[in-house]
Every structure is written in C-alpha cells, then in structure tokens.
Design an enzyme around this catalytic site. Sequence first.
Site, PDB file in Angstrom:
ATOM      1  N   MET A  46     -11.896   4.859  -0.265  1.00 22.19           N
ATOM      2  CA  MET A  46     -12.882   5.315   0.586  1.00 22.19           C
ATOM      3  C   MET A  46     -12.986   6.743   0.851  1.00 22.19           C
ATOM      4  SD  MET A  46      -9.343   3.261   3.382  1.00 22.19           S
ATOM      5  CE  MET A  46      -8.534   3.372   1.987  1.00 22.19           C
ATOM      6  N   MET A  69      -9.114   8.530  -0.486  1.00 22.11           N
ATOM      7  CA  MET A  69      -9.416   8.664   1.180  1.00 22.11           C
ATOM      8  C   MET A  69     -10.278  10.108   0.116  1.00 22.11           C
ATOM      9  SD  MET A  69      -7.427   7.125   4.214  1.00 22.11           S
ATOM     10  CE  MET A  69      -6.882   5.754   4.097  1.00 22.11           C
ATOM     11  N   HIS A  96      -1.327  -1.661  -4.626  1.00 19.94           N
ATOM     12  CA  HIS A  96      -2.635  -0.984  -3.680  1.00 19.94           C
ATOM     13  C   HIS A  96      -2.008   0.975  -3.237  1.00 19.94           C
ATOM     14  CE1 HIS A  96      -6.500  -1.588  -0.949  1.00 19.94           C
ATOM     15  NE2 HIS A  96      -5.753  -0.560  -0.508  1.00 19.94           N
ATOM     16  N   HIS A 134      -8.290   1.396  -4.024  1.00 18.74           N
ATOM     17  CA  HIS A 134      -9.170   1.476  -2.321  1.00 18.74           C
ATOM     18  C   HIS A 134      -9.799   2.756  -2.857  1.00 18.74           C
ATOM     19  CE1 HIS A 134      -9.648  -0.269   1.994  1.00 18.74           C
ATOM     20  NE2 HIS A 134     -10.862   0.419   1.068  1.00 18.74           N
ATOM     21  N   ASP A 142      -4.527   3.722  -1.798  1.00 17.78           N
ATOM     22  CA  ASP A 142      -5.848   3.891  -0.933  1.00 17.78           C
ATOM     23  C   ASP A 142      -6.499   5.906  -1.890  1.00 17.78           C
ATOM     24  OD1 ASP A 142      -6.621   1.890   0.548  1.00 17.78           O
ATOM     25  OD2 ASP A 142      -4.353   2.650   0.994  1.00 17.78           O
ATOM     26  N   ASP A 149      -7.181  -5.992   4.376  1.00 16.36           N
ATOM     27  CA  ASP A 149      -6.466  -4.713   4.588  1.00 16.36           C
ATOM     28  C   ASP A 149      -6.447  -4.229   5.775  1.00 16.36           C
ATOM     29  OD1 ASP A 149      -5.516  -2.538   3.980  1.00 16.36           O
ATOM     30  OD2 ASP A 149      -7.206  -1.865   2.239  1.00 16.36           O
ATOM     31  N   GLY A 150      -5.100  -3.498   6.757  1.00 14.73           N
ATOM     32  CA  GLY A 150      -5.133  -3.343   8.136  1.00 14.73           C
ATOM     33  C   GLY A 150      -4.148  -4.570   8.504  1.00 14.73           C
ATOM     34  N   SER A 163       0.570  -1.483   0.143  1.00 17.26           N
ATOM     35  CA  SER A 163       0.195  -0.235   0.415  1.00 17.26           C
ATOM     36  C   SER A 163       1.007   0.842  -0.007  1.00 17.26           C
ATOM     37  CB  SER A 163      -0.627  -0.234   1.110  1.00 17.26           C
ATOM     38  OG  SER A 163      -1.501   1.179   1.045  1.00 17.26           O
ATOM     39  N   MET A 196     -11.960  -5.624   6.153  1.00 14.52           N
ATOM     40  CA  MET A 196     -10.982  -4.851   6.069  1.00 14.52           C
ATOM     41  C   MET A 196     -10.735  -4.909   7.728  1.00 14.52           C
ATOM     42  SD  MET A 196      -9.865  -1.842   4.754  1.00 14.52           S
ATOM     43  CE  MET A 196      -9.099  -1.226   5.579  1.00 14.52           C
ATOM     44  N   GLY A 254      -9.192   4.193   7.188  1.00 17.70           N
ATOM     45  CA  GLY A 254      -8.823   5.587   7.460  1.00 17.70           C
ATOM     46  C   GLY A 254      -7.116   5.730   7.166  1.00 17.70           C
TER      47      GLY A 254
HETATM   48  C1  DX5 Z   1      -6.416   1.748   6.061  1.00 15.68           C
HETATM   49  C2  DX5 Z   1      -5.877   1.675   4.198  1.00 15.68           C
HETATM   50  C3  DX5 Z   1      -4.152   0.524   4.113  1.00 15.68           C
HETATM   51  C4  DX5 Z   1      -3.205   0.912   4.793  1.00 15.68           C
HETATM   52  C5  DX5 Z   1      -3.018  -0.663   4.898  1.00 15.68           C
HETATM   53  O1  DX5 Z   1      -7.431   2.497   5.886  1.00 15.68           O
HETATM   54  O2  DX5 Z   1      -6.592   1.299   3.374  1.00 15.68           O
HETATM   55  O3  DX5 Z   1      -4.447   0.340   3.161  1.00 15.68           O
HETATM   56  O4  DX5 Z   1      -2.474   1.554   4.135  1.00 15.68           O
HETATM   57  O5  DX5 Z   1      -1.903  -0.376   6.759  1.00 15.68           O
HETATM   58  P1  DX5 Z   1      -1.025  -1.567   7.612  1.00 15.68           P
HETATM   59  O6  DX5 Z   1      -0.790  -2.084   6.098  1.00 15.68           O
HETATM   60  O7  DX5 Z   1      -0.097  -0.938   8.157  1.00 15.68           O
HETATM   61  O8  DX5 Z   1      -2.079  -1.457   8.110  1.00 15.68           O
HETATM   62 ZN    ZN Z   2      -6.046  -0.130   1.476  1.00 16.56          ZN
END
Ligand code: DX5
Ligand code: ZN
Length: 219
Positions: free
Chosen positions: A66, A35, A31, A64, A33, A173-174, A8, A135, A140
């Site tokens: 969000m 947001m 990946h 992804h 993200d 993810d996470g 990510s 998730m 976030g």
């Molecule tokens: C969080 C994201 C993730 C994030 C994961 O909202 O969707 O993709 O980058 O980060 P790590 O692997 O550090 O938990």
């Molecule tokens: Zn993500």
Amino acid sequence: MKALVAPSILSADFARLAEEAAAVDNADWLHVDVMDNHFVPNLTLGPLVVESLRKATALPLDCHLMIDDPDRWAPPYAELGAHNVTFHVEAAADPVRTARAIRSAGALAGLAIKPGTPLEPYLEILREFDTLLVMTVEPGFGGQAFIPEVLPKVREARRRVESGHLRLYVEVDGGISADTIGQAAAAGADVFVAGSSVYSADDPAAAVDRLRDRATRAY
Ligand code: DX5
Ligand code: ZN
C-alpha cells in the site's frame, strides 16, 4: 476450489514477528502489509523486514504494497523472495510493466483494488497478473468492518476465471472472520487474508483452520 488462508501480521506483535509467524505455521501464505504513510495514512515495514522474515519462516510471503510509486518499489520485493507481490492499481503508472518486472524476478504478481475502485477497466490487464486482491475494507488499518458491497467484483472476477478468460487467485482482504468468510467464499474468493480475527484468537492456528474450513464449506 481450494481455500488459502493468509494471516496478516499487521495484527501481530511487531517485536516478535518470527514467533508470530510460527504461531500460524499451518497457514497457506503469510500476508505482509507494507504501508508508506503516503498511499495510506499508516506506516509499517519495508524490504529489510521482509528480507528477515523470509529467512525466519517457511511460509510463502504475500506482500501487499500500500505504497506510492509501486512501479519503482514493487519489483525489489520479488527479488527478496516474496511469493506474491501485490500493488495497488490506484498508485501505479504502468501496472503491466510492473507486473512483468515482478514475474521476471520470480514472484507472482498481484493487482489490488480499493473498495471504491471498479474492476471493469482492469479486466484486460489482469491477464498479466496471477492474483487480484479485492479490498473488503479501506486499506490502512486492521480491525475494520467487512464491506459486503464489494462482493460483486469478486463474483465478476470468478466468472472470468471459470469461463477461462483469466487465471487468477481471487483474494479478499479486510474484515474476514468466521462470520464473514462464507459470503466471500460463496462469491468466489479463494485467498482469504485475516488479521485481527486470527491474531486476537487464543489459538491463532486453530483460527486459521476454522476459517479454511468455513470457506471450504461455503463452496
Ligand atoms: C488493511 C490490510 C489488511 C489488514 C486486515 O489495509 O491490508 O491486510 O491486516 O486486517 P483485518 O483482518 O483485521 O481486517
Ligand atoms: Zn493487506
């Protein structure tokens, strides 16, 4: 089952995204993200950056989203050449119509569910999707602790795939690291997003290989 690792870029240096993508060129997906500061309290990047990244790396982009109103904003990411476009069911008014629009623009369609969102109500519509993103932290922010309590949803999704009811990637993810990936793989995940555990490593590419190896051994 083949384990796919998706670093990510949320944990990368945003001023050097092309180099940060190149540092993990042994990954399976990258990946991304997105947001919007509404659906989640954080703000990252949008279509312009995805379009540039698309040209800067050969890695398939796993977007992804969000964001609020994915019905309106998700299909353009498919048109920009994302490999997979995942949006949150909690934000979508018509997830099936949106999945169809993403697919007809040439990308895989993904449905994401937050840790507190049950899977059951969405099992039927998952036929319209290629990816289920479970998730394993609250969306976030990077660097949060993995929530093992969501793994029954991964198990249930995998069971439906094994029995032939669904054809899906099951993505987590996470909080995915060398310590947690084994549990997620054993539960049936096959796509593993990892932000901080990859980009905080001295050798991000080696971290990707190590994660893939741990997942494969857990199968
Ligand atoms: C969080 C994201 C993730 C994030 C994961 O909202 O969707 O993709 O980058 O980060 P790590 O692997 O550090 O938990
Ligand atoms: Zn993500």
